[in-house]
Design a protein around this motif. Structure first.
Motif, PDB file in Angstrom:
ATOM      1  N   LYS B  38     -25.750   2.823 -56.732  1.00  0.00           N
ATOM      2  CA  LYS B  38     -24.398   2.928 -56.176  1.00  0.00           C
ATOM      3  C   LYS B  38     -23.522   1.920 -56.888  1.00  0.00           C
ATOM      4  O   LYS B  38     -23.919   0.761 -57.088  1.00  0.00           O
ATOM      5  CB  LYS B  38     -24.469   2.614 -54.681  1.00  0.00           C
ATOM      6  CG  LYS B  38     -23.166   2.374 -53.984  1.00  0.00           C
ATOM      7  CD  LYS B  38     -23.435   1.953 -52.540  1.00  0.00           C
ATOM      8  CE  LYS B  38     -22.167   1.607 -51.809  1.00  0.00           C
ATOM      9  NZ  LYS B  38     -22.437   1.175 -50.417  1.00  0.00           N
ATOM     10  N   ASP B  86     -19.901   3.631 -47.795  1.00  0.00           N
ATOM     11  CA  ASP B  86     -20.730   4.413 -48.726  1.00  0.00           C
ATOM     12  C   ASP B  86     -19.901   4.992 -49.864  1.00  0.00           C
ATOM     13  O   ASP B  86     -20.462   5.507 -50.839  1.00  0.00           O
ATOM     14  CB  ASP B  86     -21.422   5.555 -47.981  1.00  0.00           C
ATOM     15  CG  ASP B  86     -22.429   5.081 -46.948  1.00  0.00           C
ATOM     16  OD1 ASP B  86     -22.653   5.806 -45.956  1.00  0.00           O
ATOM     17  OD2 ASP B  86     -22.977   3.969 -47.125  1.00  0.00           O
ATOM     18  N   TYR B  90     -22.073   7.249 -57.512  1.00  0.00           N
ATOM     19  CA  TYR B  90     -23.532   7.242 -57.408  1.00  0.00           C
ATOM     20  C   TYR B  90     -24.135   7.772 -58.708  1.00  0.00           C
ATOM     21  O   TYR B  90     -23.796   8.859 -59.166  1.00  0.00           O
ATOM     22  CB  TYR B  90     -23.986   8.100 -56.234  1.00  0.00           C
ATOM     23  CG  TYR B  90     -23.745   7.429 -54.906  1.00  0.00           C
ATOM     24  CD1 TYR B  90     -22.492   7.455 -54.315  1.00  0.00           C
ATOM     25  CD2 TYR B  90     -24.776   6.740 -54.257  1.00  0.00           C
ATOM     26  CE1 TYR B  90     -22.258   6.807 -53.107  1.00  0.00           C
ATOM     27  CE2 TYR B  90     -24.552   6.100 -53.046  1.00  0.00           C
ATOM     28  CZ  TYR B  90     -23.289   6.138 -52.485  1.00  0.00           C
ATOM     29  OH  TYR B  90     -23.062   5.497 -51.289  1.00  0.00           O
TER      30      TYR B  90
END
Lengths: 116, 119
Positions: B38, B86, B90
């Motif tokens: 990430k 989040d 990614y």
């Protein structure tokens, strides 16, 4: 201390300048890495140091010169860069040796380099 | 040579919902490692989850889990109960099993999937 610290965070330099990027870790890691990341691209491996010796050079131009003066420090010396060298330069470290083949990488937050 | 493909340049998920990011890879090796990293706006690459190819059991880390299909060469990431934190890029990554100095850093990355989380 589980950090990899990179300085400076931002750097602007001319094509005739000489500058250095610095990376430091105090986790006892004996492998350290330099990556180059262009905008909206994944990181690309440049150099790998293992036990303070250069073990991988991914055909990087000689205007980039890495140095590992001790087990905690990694430098990247820059000279006569081109505008296309503008990128985020990431440093990482990991354990080395028997039993550490699956060890994770710890990354710094990078130095954003702009070459004018 | 090994390659990693992420076919979703961008994804969006509602907070608290579940999202799955796709990754396929190509290799002739039988043993290797797969990773999801990430990269938030802070730019630091953070390891989310790791899978050893010789393990049949899918790796899990709290809200993050993978669906590893070795025969299909597929390695998707599922994020459950998505949170605003989040939101990030990614990257799926592959690494051969190597025993030379610094082999841990020899990662092959996909092009990345930018995940947005809507409140």
């Amino acid at each position: 201390d589980t950090e990899v610290t990179q300085t400076p965070k931002h750097l602007v330099m001319g094509m005739t300048n000489k500058k250095s990027l610095k990376c430091e870790q105090h986790m006892g890691h004996r492998a350290m890495y330099w990556y180059k990341q262009k905008a909206k691209k994944p990181p690309e491996l440049m150099f790998v140091y293992s036990y303070e010796k250069l073990s991988i050079n991914e055909s990087v131009p000689s205007r980039f010169s890495p140095e590992c003066p001790n087990s905690s420090l990694l430098n990247l010396h820059l000279h006569a860069l081109q505008p296309e060298d503008s990128a985020l330069y990431l440093c990482a470290s990991s354990h080395q040796g028997r039993g550490y083949t699956n060890e994770k990488l710890f990354f710094g937050s990078g130095t954003q380099l702009s070459v004018l | 040579a090994q390659t990693v493909t992420q076919s979703q340049p961008e994804m969006s998920v509602q907070e608290a919902e579940t999202v799955t990011l796709s990754c396929t890879y190509d290799t002739s090796e039988s043993d290797y490692y797969l990773f999801w990293y990430k990269q938030p706006p802070s730019r630091q690459m953070i390891l989310v989850i790791r899978q050893e190819a010789y393990k049949q059991q899918n790796a899990t880390e709290n809200r993050f889990s993978v669906n590893f299909q070795k025969a299909a060469k597929s390695f998707s990431l599922k994020i459950s109960d998505s949170q605003l934190g989040d939101a990030a890029m990614y990257f799926c990554a592959y690494r051969s099993v190597g025993y030379y100095g610094g082999s841990q850093g020899n990662l092959i990355f996909g092009k990345g999937t930018k995940l947005s989380v809507k409140p």
